[in-house]
Design an enzyme around this catalytic site. Sequence first.
Site, mmCIF file in Angstrom:
data_model
loop_
_atom_site.group_PDB
_atom_site.id
_atom_site.type_symbol
_atom_site.label_atom_id
_atom_site.label_comp_id
_atom_site.label_asym_id
_atom_site.label_seq_id
_atom_site.Cartn_x
_atom_site.Cartn_y
_atom_site.Cartn_z
ATOM 1 N N ASP A 11 0.859 -1.180 0.000
ATOM 2 C CA ASP A 11 0.000 0.000 0.000
ATOM 3 C C ASP A 11 0.895 1.229 0.000
ATOM 4 O OD1 ASP A 11 -2.407 1.541 0.224
ATOM 5 O OD2 ASP A 11 -1.884 1.906 2.316
ATOM 6 N N SER A 12 0.301 2.388 -0.270
ATOM 7 C CA SER A 12 1.064 3.620 -0.206
ATOM 8 C C SER A 12 1.455 3.944 1.237
ATOM 9 C CB SER A 12 0.232 4.767 -0.775
ATOM 10 O OG SER A 12 -1.016 4.825 -0.110
ATOM 11 N N CYS A 74 -3.614 -0.901 -2.241
ATOM 12 C CA CYS A 74 -3.860 0.519 -2.502
ATOM 13 C C CYS A 74 -4.799 0.663 -3.704
ATOM 14 C CB CYS A 74 -2.526 1.198 -2.793
ATOM 15 S SG CYS A 74 -2.666 2.942 -3.161
ATOM 16 N N GLU A 153 -6.408 8.527 9.937
ATOM 17 C CA GLU A 153 -5.070 8.379 10.533
ATOM 18 C C GLU A 153 -4.940 9.140 11.855
ATOM 19 O OE1 GLU A 153 -1.707 8.749 7.950
ATOM 20 O OE2 GLU A 153 -2.577 7.383 6.475
ATOM 21 N N CYS A 185 -11.159 3.310 -1.154
ATOM 22 C CA CYS A 185 -9.876 3.788 -0.647
ATOM 23 C C CYS A 185 -9.602 3.014 0.634
ATOM 24 C CB CYS A 185 -9.964 5.293 -0.359
ATOM 25 S SG CYS A 185 -8.509 5.943 0.504
ATOM 26 N N HIS A 187 -8.492 3.643 3.473
ATOM 27 C CA HIS A 187 -8.802 4.197 4.797
ATOM 28 C C HIS A 187 -10.298 4.237 5.114
ATOM 29 C CE1 HIS A 187 -4.752 5.652 4.122
ATOM 30 N NE2 HIS A 187 -4.683 6.111 5.358
#
Length: 284
Positions: A11-12, A74, A153, A185, A187
């Site tokens: 993932d990024s 990702c 986050e 996405c 997140h």
Amino acid sequence: MDRNLPIGIFDSGVGGLTVYRALHERLPNERFVYLGDTARVPYGTKSLATVERYAVENSRFLQAHGIKLLVVACNTASALALPAIRKAVKVPVMGVIEPGSRAAVEIADGKKIGVIATEATVQSHAYAHAIAAMGSNVEVIERACPLFVSLAEEGWADSDVARAVAQDYLSEFKQTPVGALVLGCTHYPILRDVISETVGANVKLIDSGAATARDVETLLENSGLTHDEPLGLYQERRLCDDLDHFYVTDAAERFAKVAERFLGSAPSILEAVEIWGHDELRTH
Ligand code: DGL
């Protein structure tokens, strides 16, 4: 191909841990090696050429580690770089767009489908294209929700700020009701409750990570790659236990902190690495 090699995930950054969690829950007999490209996150605001380059470097790093399958957790890298990744590595590659799209088509039952994702994923129309390629002609409404990444986050998933941001980003889905909304996405599953509260309980939310875990299970079974050795002394696997290996390209401490927030535990094995060029890497 050795069926007892780990599954690679990249993932990024830290968001792909939601995909790791889904894979771990579905496939507790597998081992995982995760690379979070925390030095170069975010990918969601970058160009096609840059995302392709980063994604290829990450994929080669994981291939060199020894994996039997690569999961591109990702969404942005899956949307933009899957053909480049498939050209660059020899292992089978699974992205999150196709599984998420298939789940959405099944669940939306002919109604419109909403997709929320990063700017780059929305601009690529990867979900709309994948849904159309499945023979569905339902309308797909795509919307970028970049602030959701920071809110997740920062641990602000359940806050008035998150609710206000969701009201703004998701207003379109209240005016034009959709049958399913893809959390496109990494997140966004962290903000699932706020998103559901905002769009209403009758809109079904699709977690691309969970859909991908189902497809990975099928792929492993169909290609004879399911892990078949006992995993040691563990009675029960735990997320982030020492059978799984985590790499980041920067800021390991922050990764561990956010992992704790997302998963309830930080990785037992976490290493910072530098990826130079395409193949070379140095650990420190
Ligand atoms: N992992 C990215 C994605 O799923 C979100 C964070 C970023 O922009 O890199 O698209």
